[in-house]
Design a protein around this motif. Sequence first.
Motif, PDB file in Angstrom:
ATOM      1  N   ALA A 118       0.833  -1.208   0.000  1.00  0.00           N
ATOM      2  CA  ALA A 118       0.000   0.000   0.000  1.00  0.00           C
ATOM      3  C   ALA A 118       0.863   1.252   0.000  1.00  0.00           C
ATOM      4  CB  ALA A 118      -0.923  -0.008   1.220  1.00  0.00           C
ATOM      5  N   LEU A 119       1.954   1.198   0.744  1.00  0.00           N
ATOM      6  CA  LEU A 119       2.853   2.354   0.811  1.00  0.00           C
ATOM      7  C   LEU A 119       3.549   2.573  -0.533  1.00  0.00           C
ATOM      8  CD1 LEU A 119       3.865   4.471   2.789  1.00  0.00           C
ATOM      9  CD2 LEU A 119       5.713   2.922   3.418  1.00  0.00           C
ATOM     10  N   ALA A 120       3.947   1.481  -1.167  1.00  0.00           N
ATOM     11  CA  ALA A 120       4.607   1.587  -2.477  1.00  0.00           C
ATOM     12  C   ALA A 120       3.635   2.149  -3.521  1.00  0.00           C
ATOM     13  CB  ALA A 120       5.126   0.220  -2.908  1.00  0.00           C
ATOM     14  N   ASP A 121       2.383   1.693  -3.484  1.00  0.00           N
ATOM     15  CA  ASP A 121       1.366   2.212  -4.417  1.00  0.00           C
ATOM     16  C   ASP A 121       1.123   3.697  -4.180  1.00  0.00           C
ATOM     17  OD1 ASP A 121       1.112  -0.286  -5.519  1.00  0.00           O
ATOM     18  OD2 ASP A 121      -0.714  -0.815  -4.428  1.00  0.00           O
ATOM     19  N   PHE A 122       1.069   4.089  -2.895  1.00  0.00           N
ATOM     20  CA  PHE A 122       0.847   5.492  -2.553  1.00  0.00           C
ATOM     21  C   PHE A 122       2.004   6.354  -3.066  1.00  0.00           C
ATOM     22  CE2 PHE A 122       1.478   9.002   0.520  1.00  0.00           C
ATOM     23  CZ  PHE A 122       0.274   9.667   0.361  1.00  0.00           C
ATOM     24  N   ASN A 153       1.786   9.217  -6.096  1.00  0.00           N
ATOM     25  CA  ASN A 153       2.189  10.615  -5.934  1.00  0.00           C
ATOM     26  C   ASN A 153       3.223  11.034  -6.968  1.00  0.00           C
ATOM     27  OD1 ASN A 153       1.218  12.263  -3.329  1.00  0.00           O
ATOM     28  ND2 ASN A 153       1.139  10.077  -2.869  1.00  0.00           N
ATOM     29  N   LEU A 154       4.111  10.100  -7.311  1.00  0.00           N
ATOM     30  CA  LEU A 154       5.082  10.408  -8.367  1.00  0.00           C
ATOM     31  C   LEU A 154       4.367  10.624  -9.705  1.00  0.00           C
ATOM     32  CD1 LEU A 154       7.999   7.935  -7.521  1.00  0.00           C
ATOM     33  CD2 LEU A 154       7.967  10.426  -7.219  1.00  0.00           C
ATOM     34  N   ASN A 155       3.349   9.800  -9.957  1.00  0.00           N
ATOM     35  CA  ASN A 155       2.561   9.972 -11.186  1.00  0.00           C
ATOM     36  C   ASN A 155       1.839  11.312 -11.184  1.00  0.00           C
ATOM     37  OD1 ASN A 155       3.405   7.434 -11.939  1.00  0.00           O
ATOM     38  ND2 ASN A 155       1.500   6.417 -11.340  1.00  0.00           N
ATOM     39  N   ASP A 169      -0.837   7.092   7.398  1.00  0.00           N
ATOM     40  CA  ASP A 169       0.336   7.541   8.145  1.00  0.00           C
ATOM     41  C   ASP A 169       1.018   8.755   7.529  1.00  0.00           C
ATOM     42  OD1 ASP A 169       0.045   5.430   9.966  1.00  0.00           O
ATOM     43  OD2 ASP A 169       1.140   4.053   8.662  1.00  0.00           O
ATOM     44  N   ILE A 170       0.478   9.270   6.437  1.00  0.00           N
ATOM     45  CA  ILE A 170       1.125  10.407   5.761  1.00  0.00           C
ATOM     46  C   ILE A 170       0.081  11.474   5.440  1.00  0.00           C
ATOM     47  CG2 ILE A 170       2.456  11.148   3.746  1.00  0.00           C
ATOM     48  CD1 ILE A 170       3.556   8.340   3.527  1.00  0.00           C
ATOM     49  N   ASN A 171       0.390  12.703   5.817  1.00  0.00           N
ATOM     50  CA  ASN A 171      -0.513  13.830   5.557  1.00  0.00           C
ATOM     51  C   ASN A 171       0.015  14.639   4.379  1.00  0.00           C
ATOM     52  OD1 ASN A 171      -2.306  15.949   5.640  1.00  0.00           O
ATOM     53  ND2 ASN A 171      -1.454  16.867   7.494  1.00  0.00           N
ATOM     54  N   ASP A 172      -0.741  14.677   3.283  1.00  0.00           N
ATOM     55  CA  ASP A 172      -0.303  15.414   2.089  1.00  0.00           C
ATOM     56  C   ASP A 172      -1.034  16.742   1.923  1.00  0.00           C
ATOM     57  OD1 ASP A 172      -2.792  14.565   1.397  1.00  0.00           O
ATOM     58  OD2 ASP A 172      -2.217  13.637  -0.504  1.00  0.00           O
ATOM     59  N   SER A 182       8.624  11.418  -1.222  1.00  0.00           N
ATOM     60  CA  SER A 182       9.872  11.209  -0.482  1.00  0.00           C
ATOM     61  C   SER A 182       9.592  10.677   0.914  1.00  0.00           C
ATOM     62  CB  SER A 182      10.657  12.529  -0.391  1.00  0.00           C
ATOM     63  OG  SER A 182      11.012  12.992  -1.686  1.00  0.00           O
ATOM     64  N   THR A 183       8.552  11.226   1.546  1.00  0.00           N
ATOM     65  CA  THR A 183       8.168  10.733   2.876  1.00  0.00           C
ATOM     66  C   THR A 183       7.748   9.269   2.813  1.00  0.00           C
ATOM     67  OG1 THR A 183       7.428  12.941   3.544  1.00  0.00           O
ATOM     68  CG2 THR A 183       6.599  11.084   4.816  1.00  0.00           C
ATOM     69  N   ALA A 184       7.011   8.930   1.765  1.00  0.00           N
ATOM     70  CA  ALA A 184       6.577   7.535   1.593  1.00  0.00           C
ATOM     71  C   ALA A 184       7.779   6.613   1.406  1.00  0.00           C
ATOM     72  CB  ALA A 184       5.629   7.425   0.403  1.00  0.00           C
ATOM     73  N   LEU A 185       8.770   7.089   0.658  1.00  0.00           N
ATOM     74  CA  LEU A 185       9.979   6.293   0.450  1.00  0.00           C
ATOM     75  C   LEU A 185      10.735   6.102   1.761  1.00  0.00           C
ATOM     76  CD1 LEU A 185      11.976   4.848  -1.386  1.00  0.00           C
ATOM     77  CD2 LEU A 185      13.060   7.061  -1.845  1.00  0.00           C
ATOM     78  N   ASP A 186      10.846   7.176   2.534  1.00  0.00           N
ATOM     79  CA  ASP A 186      11.525   7.081   3.836  1.00  0.00           C
ATOM     80  C   ASP A 186      10.813   6.079   4.738  1.00  0.00           C
ATOM     81  OD1 ASP A 186      13.338   8.956   3.026  1.00  0.00           O
ATOM     82  OD2 ASP A 186      12.343  10.655   4.014  1.00  0.00           O
ATOM     83  N   LEU A 187       9.480   6.148   4.743  1.00  0.00           N
ATOM     84  CA  LEU A 187       8.708   5.237   5.580  1.00  0.00           C
ATOM     85  C   LEU A 187       8.857   3.800   5.093  1.00  0.00           C
ATOM     86  CD1 LEU A 187       6.781   4.898   7.925  1.00  0.00           C
ATOM     87  CD2 LEU A 187       4.871   5.443   6.400  1.00  0.00           C
ATOM     88  N   GLN A 188       8.870   3.631   3.779  1.00  0.00           N
ATOM     89  CA  GLN A 188       9.045   2.291   3.216  1.00  0.00           C
ATOM     90  C   GLN A 188      10.413   1.714   3.601  1.00  0.00           C
ATOM     91  OE1 GLN A 188       8.191   2.060  -0.969  1.00  0.00           O
ATOM     92  NE2 GLN A 188       9.115   0.039  -1.208  1.00  0.00           N
TER      93      GLN A 188
END
Length: 273
Positions: A71-75, A79-81, A135-138, A191-197
């Motif tokens: 789910a985190l990778a998809d998120f 966002n990159l898309n 877990d991430i606020n955008d 970037s936050t998602a990557l850090d969390l991943q």
Amino acid sequence: MAVDPFSYTLASTTLNAQKVQFELQFNLLQNSLINRHNEKIEKISTTPQSVENKIEDLSKRQRKLVDAVPALADFRQGNLNNKGALEKVFDEISTLFQTFNQDANVDADEVAAFEAQRDVVAQKIENLYVFTHNDINDGKVIQRLKQDVEAIRSLTLSVGTLTSNSAVSDSLTALQSEVGVAITVTQNTASTALDLQQSIESKFATIDADLIELTSDEKVRREQEINDAETVLGNLLRAISLSFEINSGLSQALANRLKPFTPPPGSAVNIIS
């Protein structure tokens, strides 16, 4: 032919009976010891409840981390898309400006070009996908942009001076600024998602190492205790067998002393007797 004395015959018969009795008792004792040994091995092979609880807790945490990664990778990818799509929207807004601000006046052709390009911008914003993660606020930047679609489609130029259409120019400037902010936020969110991943993957590796260590230690403990139990059993059975052999040897020696001495054939003692 000499006849063995009664005492020797009785001792030999008793000794043979003792051997048979020992074999029976030894087999019974051996089976009993082996059964107790097997019960002990079964108990040793059973993981203690405290260790099982630790393994189960680590496994649950590991599964939770594994479930969180897709789910985190998809998120993150979403966002990159969106970032790429927003950059195109930003460029389309620049193109929208160019449809009418080439000089101080706005004519009918510019109005038509503006309306066509305006709809392109609105459609591209409407096509953006909304991705969320607990877990991430955008900042809900995409939702806010999509809420502006109707307002964008309602923008209308009038034939006349550029200054008379300043409200449209101001709206497009604000929109482009909002898209610029959305691009930055979306990049930061990815970037936050990557850090969390990466953090999750690090935690997974730590838990995996803890599981390996825990299960390996448990395996070593079992093997050591089983080897110790087998050594004790082997030593005990050998001690019992050796004890019987010693006692049997002593009994045989005593029985042999009850047998009359028979001189070898042809010896001086044999000739005299």
